[in-house]
Scaffold this motif. Structure first.
Motif, mmCIF file in Angstrom:
data_model
loop_
_atom_site.group_PDB
_atom_site.id
_atom_site.type_symbol
_atom_site.label_atom_id
_atom_site.label_comp_id
_atom_site.label_asym_id
_atom_site.label_seq_id
_atom_site.Cartn_x
_atom_site.Cartn_y
_atom_site.Cartn_z
ATOM 1 N N SER A 38 25.145 -25.380 -4.163
ATOM 2 C CA SER A 38 24.991 -24.185 -4.994
ATOM 3 C C SER A 38 25.643 -22.981 -4.337
ATOM 4 C CB SER A 38 23.501 -23.920 -5.231
ATOM 5 O OG SER A 38 23.304 -22.740 -5.993
ATOM 6 N N PHE A 39 25.447 -22.840 -3.015
ATOM 7 C CA PHE A 39 26.057 -21.710 -2.310
ATOM 8 C C PHE A 39 27.580 -21.823 -2.309
ATOM 9 C CE2 PHE A 39 22.069 -22.089 0.549
ATOM 10 C CZ PHE A 39 21.273 -21.558 -0.449
ATOM 11 N N GLU A 40 28.075 -23.048 -2.202
ATOM 12 C CA GLU A 40 29.528 -23.239 -2.228
ATOM 13 C C GLU A 40 30.101 -22.854 -3.582
ATOM 14 O OE1 GLU A 40 29.972 -26.826 1.089
ATOM 15 O OE2 GLU A 40 29.732 -27.322 -1.045
ATOM 16 N N ARG A 41 29.356 -23.123 -4.647
ATOM 17 C CA ARG A 41 29.826 -22.706 -5.976
ATOM 18 C C ARG A 41 29.886 -21.186 -6.085
ATOM 19 N NH1 ARG A 41 26.809 -27.379 -7.720
ATOM 20 N NH2 ARG A 41 24.908 -26.119 -7.968
ATOM 21 N N LEU A 42 29.099 -20.502 -5.263
ATOM 22 C CA LEU A 42 29.113 -19.041 -5.252
ATOM 23 C C LEU A 42 30.184 -18.475 -4.322
ATOM 24 C CD1 LEU A 42 25.259 -18.416 -5.169
ATOM 25 C CD2 LEU A 42 26.787 -17.896 -7.074
ATOM 26 N N GLY A 43 30.927 -19.373 -3.643
ATOM 27 C CA GLY A 43 32.040 -18.931 -2.817
ATOM 28 C C GLY A 43 31.792 -18.938 -1.323
#
Length: 276
Positions: free
Chosen positions: A205-210
């Motif tokens: 999820s954090f990776e999807r946020l960049g």
């Protein structure tokens, strides 16, 4: 679809930290929901919180699908709502591969669990799903009242609202530290955040946020901590909560982080004075 009325703000606390006295206090402050954090080992905690209050909704955030059979959750849903005027909301989720023995086929397991809740006559409007990624968010819109995302940002809330559409319930959790010193606030935040930075569902999820791998080391980079945990004075924290509401949240579940043994009520009171 009829939404259960959760109010603009709720509180989220791990279930061992909740008590009937605290529930009464936050109801008097104007909060609309008490989210029972974690899959509680105490089968009577929701009933005690409901019995101690007269208006506030009590929701599970969340019942773990691996540890609580759907049939047991359905029976509790009916028992609590029948006794307390429809003030109980069943939140359920799949948990984490790293923590749940036998974890497999998560999406299929969620669908099967929802099928079993259907068989137990739990209405769609009486349940929400823990959801972070697009696939489960879409399922939450189709098979539940909506979604209860945990450990997210207003940017995630905006994206989740786009996926869910205009109707379904969206109730993200937001961690806060009412502390004007950013160094001290981040230290308090990292005490809680560290446990989540090894769980693949959250990291994805954090990776999807960049964010990248560098942000996950050492309890989290300052940028990651600042994105996930609102800190500062009451006005700064209130602004973050408002950002979720403006991005499409119906209810924001406020989790106050304190130093060990700290009382969350002073912060909850300040937040209520700013927003409620």
């Amino acid at each position: 679809m009829t939404k259960i009325e959760l109010g603009r703000l709720g509180i989220w606390l791990p279930w061992p930290q909740l008590s009937p006295e605290l529930a009464r206090d936050v109801e008097e402050l104007g909060y609309g929901t008490v989210w029972i954090g974690g899959s509680p080992d105490d089968p009577d905690i929701a009933g005690r919180l409901l019995a101690a209050t007269g208006r506030i909704v009590v929701a599970t955030g969340i019942v773990n699908m691996w540890s609580t059979p759907a049939e047991e959750a359905a029976a509790a849903y009916h028992r609590l709502n029948d006794a307390h005027g429809g003030r109980f909301l069943l939140g359920a989720g799949i948990g984490h591969r790293e923590r749940n023995q036998g974890y497999r086929s998560p999406y299929e397991t969620i669908v099967d669990y929802l099928d079993r809740l259907d068989a137990g006559n739990v209405p769609v409007e009486g349940r929400v799903l823990a959801a972070l990624g697009p696939k489960v968010l879409r399922l939450a819109a189709e098979r539940a009242a909506g979604a209860h995302p945990y450990l997210t940002t207003p940017e995630h809330t905006r994206s989740a609202r786009e996926i869910l559409g205009a109707g379904p319930l969206l109730a993200p959790e937001q961690k806060v530290v009412l502390e004007p010193d950013p160094v001290r606030a981040r230290a308090i935040a990292r005490e809680t955040l560290g446990r989540y930075l090894t769980l693949r569902n959250y990291v994805a999820s954090f990776e999807r946020l960049g964010f990248t791998a560098d942000d996950f080391a050492g309890g989290g980079s300052d940028a990651l901590v600042d994105a996930l945990v609102a800190h500062g004075d009451a006005a700064a924290v209130a602004a973050r909560l408002e950002a979720h509401l403006e991005a499409g949240a119906d209810n924001v579940a406020v989790q106050v982080l304190t130093e060990p043994g700290g009382d969350p009520r002073p912060a909850l009171r300040s937040i209520a004075e700013a927003l409620l």
